[in-house]
Design a protein around this motif. Structure first.
Motif, PDB file in Angstrom:
ATOM      1  N   ILE A  23      34.786  43.159  43.629  1.00  0.00           N
ATOM      2  CA  ILE A  23      35.806  42.612  42.731  1.00  0.00           C
ATOM      3  C   ILE A  23      35.468  41.161  42.384  1.00  0.00           C
ATOM      4  CG2 ILE A  23      38.231  41.916  42.561  1.00  0.00           C
ATOM      5  CD1 ILE A  23      38.897  44.398  44.250  1.00  0.00           C
ATOM      6  N   CYS A  24      35.054  40.394  43.387  1.00  0.00           N
ATOM      7  CA  CYS A  24      34.662  38.997  43.142  1.00  0.00           C
ATOM      8  C   CYS A  24      33.489  38.931  42.168  1.00  0.00           C
ATOM      9  CB  CYS A  24      34.278  38.323  44.461  1.00  0.00           C
ATOM     10  SG  CYS A  24      35.626  38.125  45.631  1.00  0.00           S
ATOM     11  N   ALA A  25      32.500  39.809  42.363  1.00  0.00           N
ATOM     12  CA  ALA A  25      31.324  39.827  41.490  1.00  0.00           C
ATOM     13  C   ALA A  25      31.709  40.203  40.066  1.00  0.00           C
ATOM     14  CB  ALA A  25      30.281  40.801  42.037  1.00  0.00           C
ATOM     15  N   CYS A 199      41.783  34.431  40.829  1.00  0.00           N
ATOM     16  CA  CYS A 199      41.844  35.448  41.876  1.00  0.00           C
ATOM     17  C   CYS A 199      40.590  35.448  42.737  1.00  0.00           C
ATOM     18  CB  CYS A 199      42.027  36.838  41.247  1.00  0.00           C
ATOM     19  SG  CYS A 199      43.531  37.024  40.272  1.00  0.00           S
ATOM     20  N   MET A 200      39.569  34.667  42.349  1.00  0.00           N
ATOM     21  CA  MET A 200      38.299  34.636  43.063  1.00  0.00           C
ATOM     22  C   MET A 200      38.337  33.603  44.188  1.00  0.00           C
ATOM     23  SD  MET A 200      35.972  34.491  39.611  1.00  0.00           S
ATOM     24  CE  MET A 200      34.684  33.596  40.472  1.00  0.00           C
ATOM     25  N   PRO A 201      37.701  33.892  45.326  1.00  0.00           N
ATOM     26  CA  PRO A 201      37.522  32.852  46.340  1.00  0.00           C
ATOM     27  C   PRO A 201      36.346  31.956  45.950  1.00  0.00           C
ATOM     28  CG  PRO A 201      36.475  34.857  47.076  1.00  0.00           C
ATOM     29  CD  PRO A 201      37.134  35.184  45.751  1.00  0.00           C
ATOM     30  N   GLU A 202      36.239  30.819  46.588  1.00  0.00           N
ATOM     31  CA  GLU A 202      35.090  29.951  46.354  1.00  0.00           C
ATOM     32  C   GLU A 202      33.869  30.520  47.078  1.00  0.00           C
ATOM     33  OE1 GLU A 202      32.812  28.119  44.860  1.00  0.00           O
ATOM     34  OE2 GLU A 202      34.489  26.808  44.333  1.00  0.00           O
ATOM     35  N   SER A 203      32.677  30.164  46.603  1.00  0.00           N
ATOM     36  CA  SER A 203      31.437  30.599  47.244  1.00  0.00           C
ATOM     37  C   SER A 203      31.369  30.061  48.676  1.00  0.00           C
ATOM     38  CB  SER A 203      30.238  30.087  46.450  1.00  0.00           C
ATOM     39  OG  SER A 203      29.085  30.034  47.258  1.00  0.00           O
ATOM     40  N   PRO A 204      31.085  30.926  49.665  1.00  0.00           N
ATOM     41  CA  PRO A 204      31.001  30.440  51.052  1.00  0.00           C
ATOM     42  C   PRO A 204      29.871  29.438  51.253  1.00  0.00           C
ATOM     43  CG  PRO A 204      30.211  32.711  50.885  1.00  0.00           C
ATOM     44  CD  PRO A 204      30.836  32.376  49.568  1.00  0.00           C
TER      45      PRO A 204
END
Length: 510
Positions: A23-25, A199-204
């Motif tokens: 989903i993030c991608a 809705c996206m998290p930040e890049s780890p």
């Protein structure tokens, strides 16, 4: 019995986490729709713009190709922005900028205003084209990274298809209105992207670079198959970022010299790279160059002109066949997404380039036959042109199209990843601009068939480059990539000293 229960408990977590990463991608890759839409819609809109604004072939070439030049600004600005404020907010920048550019093009009253809109949209395309693959690679676990990092190319092709459908849908509007609607409606996907990106998290990996270990751990636990894998990924990223393994906490201080100061990043990648970094850069830039120099933009942007040269003169038939090109591209890019992690990058890339060479020779032959008999209808030559074009976009989409972004998002070390991808995109956009702004003039100079014979020769050189220079990256973590290119076990903060001391680093064989 206990082990069976444990397996059942772990499996849903694995599926759930892969779904979350997917989903993030998908959300990040929507930034690529704007590039694809512009490529697709301009192929048809250009015919009506030329008629309505009464511009020359040279002005038309410049208008089509100049967006690639303008996108250079967005690519390098995106690299800087993504390192400073994060990958996620950079996607928002891409969406907002292209939204403004699409509206300017849609409401353009003359050629000058249209070119201003092309400038703004080009900057947005540069932002989106650079950040989508980088974010997707950094959020993805190694086992499914090829699948997920092909999403940007999938969405480029979806955007191209939407552009073709827009051409076909609005071509019946009055001349002065049709092309403006085609271009202006491109603001819709960028507006949707700007809303959904939150809705996206930040890049780890960006979070680790900023010392935010707790936040990075939370994201990794959502995108890994198990807590153990998440912990292992976090440890690897910490080493790559120059953070000692035993340094832990919610927020830690990252040594400034190891946090990728701008001048240090440029020195490590461009001005004084160690041999391994130089080889990585050559591989990435070479992929981007051959992707565009083999004529992909000429086939897509000028497909109506190509089919017209092949003997298809009716506008509706031209746009209909062009839509078939878009469908072929989209279907085969979907096939590629499922093969990247099963077959590997190299086999798909070599197959793709080989097929493109044959298809370009077939297209050049068909167009040459038609050109030698301008007053005669030769159905077999027309059929060869259509079949070769569809074969070309199919082979491109199954390998060279998606793998360029996948490979470039994988191979660069963490501290230079954003800049490395931006440099590759810069090469991509410059080459694209040269190809798209010279196609009509080149066709007049050496014939349209001769142009595609030239592209086939470039593709053949590309095949040799891929075979000799690009190692397989399937299944490796991002932190392991350096070993494929002879990277010594040091962090990037030490790269400048190593570059001064090392004369030769023996490269691994492939």
């Amino acid at each position: 019995m206990a082990s069976a229960d444990l397996a059942e408990a772990i499996e849903p977590t694995k599926k759930s986490n892969v779904k979350y990463a997917s989903i993030c991608a998908i959300l990040a890759s929507m930034a690529s729709v704007i590039l694809g839409y512009d490529i697709g819609v301009m192929s048809g809109a250009a015919m009506y713009i030329k008629k309505d604004l009464k511009i020359t072939d040279v002005q038309l070439e410049i208008m089509i190709g100049i967006l690639s030049v303008y996108s250079l600004i967005g690519s390098f600005a995106g690299a800087r922005t993504s390192d400073r404020i994060g990958r996620r907010l950079t996607v928002v920048f891409a969406a907002v900028i292209f939204f403004v550019g699409a509206l300017l093009m849609g409401f353009a009253v003359n050629y000058g205003m249209l070119m201003v809109g092309r400038f703004v949209a080009g900057v947005g395309v540069g932002f989106g084209g650079m950040i989508a693959p980088v974010y997707t690679a950094e959020i993805s676990p190694a086992a499914s990274r090829g699948f997920l990092t092909s999403f940007p190319e999938v969405f480029i092709n979806i955007g191209i298809l939407l552009g073709y459908l827009s051409n076909f849908t609005f071509a019946r509007l009055p001349l002065h209105l049709g092309w403006r609607v085609m271009l202006g409606i491109g603001a819709a996907p960028s507006a949707l992207l700007a809303l959904m990106v939150f809705c996206m998290p930040e890049s780890p990996r960006w979070l680790v670079m900023k010392g935010r270990l707790a936040d990075a751990r939370a994201v990794l636990e959502k995108t890994s198959a198990s807590p153990e894998e998440a912990a292992e990924r976090l440890a690897d990223i910490k080493v790559a970022a120059g953070i000692p393994k035993d340094l832990d906490g919610d927020v830690v201080t990252v040594p400034k010299e190891r946090n990728g100061g701008e001048m240090q990043v440029w020195k490590a990648l461009i001005f004084s790279p160690i041999p391994a970094i130089r080889r990585i850069l050559l591989s990435g830039v070479g992929l981007h160059f051959f992707q565009q120099a083999s004529g992909s933009d000429s086939v897509v942007l000028y497909s109506p002109s190509v089919f017209k040269s092949a003997g298809i003169t009716d506008d509706n038939k031209l746009l209909g066949v062009t839509c078939a090109v878009g469908v072929s591209k989209t279907l085969f890019i979907l096939v590629a997404t499922f093969l990247l992690d099963r077959v590997g990058r190299r086999p798909l890339l070599l197959t793709s380039a080989g097929g493109m060479i044959v298809a370009l020779i077939g297209l050049g032959t068909g167009l040459t036959v038609v050109g030698h008999h301008p007053d005669a209808k030769i159905p077999s030559a027309v059929a060869l042109c259509i079949a070769s074009t569809l074969a070309y976009v199919a082979f491109f989409s199954i390998g060279l199209g998606p793998i360029t972004g996948v490979y470039n998002s994988e191979i660069f070390p963490l501290q230079v990843r954003a800049l490395g991808f931006a440099v590759g995109m810069a090469c991509n956009r410059v080459t694209s601009a040269v190809i798209s702004m010279t196609f009509l003039s080149l066709s007049k100079g050496i014939t349209i068939g001769g142009s595609f014979f030239l592209y086939s020769g470039i593709a053949a050189v590309g095949w040799v480059f891929f075979f000799t220079c690009l190692p397989e990256t399937r299944g490796r973590t991002l932190e392991e990539m350096g070993k494929l290119f002879g990277m010594p076990d040091i962090d990037m903060a030490q790269a400048d000293d190593t570059a001064a001391k090392e004369k030769v680093v023996e490269m691994p064989t492939m």
